[in-house]
Design a protein around this motif. Structure first.
Motif: not given
Length: 276
Positions: A198-202, A205-210, A240-243, A262-264
């Protein structure tokens, strides 16, 4: 007004003294004294009324300073009118000069800009040129024997007038339009499928799509997903979020090869112009 008050006071005082002296030196009684005083008051009032009526006619007629100030002299009035007309004439000349030297050239320049923009939009930019004289550089005689034998009315007409180059040369072949790539994402796998992540894309604009993908999917599917979300890969990139670092994607890399095992959660960020 002050003179009338003075006359009235002086008359009353004089009448009182006269009545007092008359009563003291005569044998008239109280009644006679009252009658005498009444007649004197009547005469005094009559004389005061005559004085108030005749005084304005007897004094010299001269306008007061206030009236003299209120009624302007004819010469001064004439000079004021001339000065006002002269000032209005100067203002009119300034306005005419400003319109001729500033407003009219500005409006003509804006009109030319609109015409050029219109002709360029409609593909008629040739109307902006001054044209070319007809018959310039043409020789009325045929140049060779072959041309002499194949002299047709059309060739004669061409020799008589010079056509624009765009009318004599063959039109260029239209370029083949570039086919637009249709972005098609793979169907989402079920939750119990093997290798599901499962991938979440931020988004900025602040919207998050999965969305769900398979680890074996090509990594370029993330860029297609970002494009369908509304962010073009030419301007934005996936990090990527971190790093925090740009995600390595390529045609030969799968999601698992790109590091998504994995879920990212990934971020959509604007590309750095210095890195392009």
């Amino acid at each position: 007004m002050t003179a009338s008050k003075t006359i009235v006071v002086f008359g009353i005082v004089s009448l009182s003294l006269f009545c007092f002296a008359s009563v003291k030196n005569s044998n008239m009684g109280v009644r006679g004294a009252l009658l005498f005083a009444g007649r004197g008051l009547f005469l005094l009032g009559l004389s005061g009324w005559l004085v108030s009526v005749l005084y304005p006619w007897l004094r010299p007629s001269s306008p007061s300073p206030r009236n003299r100030r209120e009624v302007p002299d004819e010469e001064v009035k004439r000079k004021r009118d001339l000065a006002r007309k002269e000032q209005q004439k100067k203002h009119l000349e300034k306005a005419t000069s400003y319109e001729e030297s500033v407003l009219r050239p500005r409006n003509e320049f804006r009109l030319r800009q609109r015409e050029e923009r219109f002709y360029r939009m409609t593909g008629e930019a040739w109307k902006l040129t001054q044209g070319q004289p007809l018959g310039e550089g043409e020789s009325p005689e045929p140049q060779s024997e072959e041309e002499e034998g194949s002299d047709t009315p059309n060739r004669q007409a061409v020799r008589r007038r010079k056509l624009p180059e765009s009318a004599t040369r063959a039109p260029p072949q239209p370029e083949r339009p570039v086919e637009k790539r249709v972005v098609v994402l793979p169907e989402e796998p079920p939750d119990d499928a093997e290798g599901v992540v499962r991938v979440a894309l931020r988004c900025p604009s602040g919207r998050t799509v999965k969305r769900k993908f398979l680890k074996s999917d090509n990594s370029l599917v993330l860029l297609d997903w970002m494009l369908k979300t509304g962010y073009h890969p030419a301007i934005y990139t996936i990090c990527t979020s971190y790093p925090r670092s740009p995600l390595d994607v390529g045609r030969a890399l799968t999601l698992e090869d790109a590091g998504i095992k994995m879920d990212t959660v990934l971020n959509v960020e604007e590309k750095d112009p210095s890195m392009t």
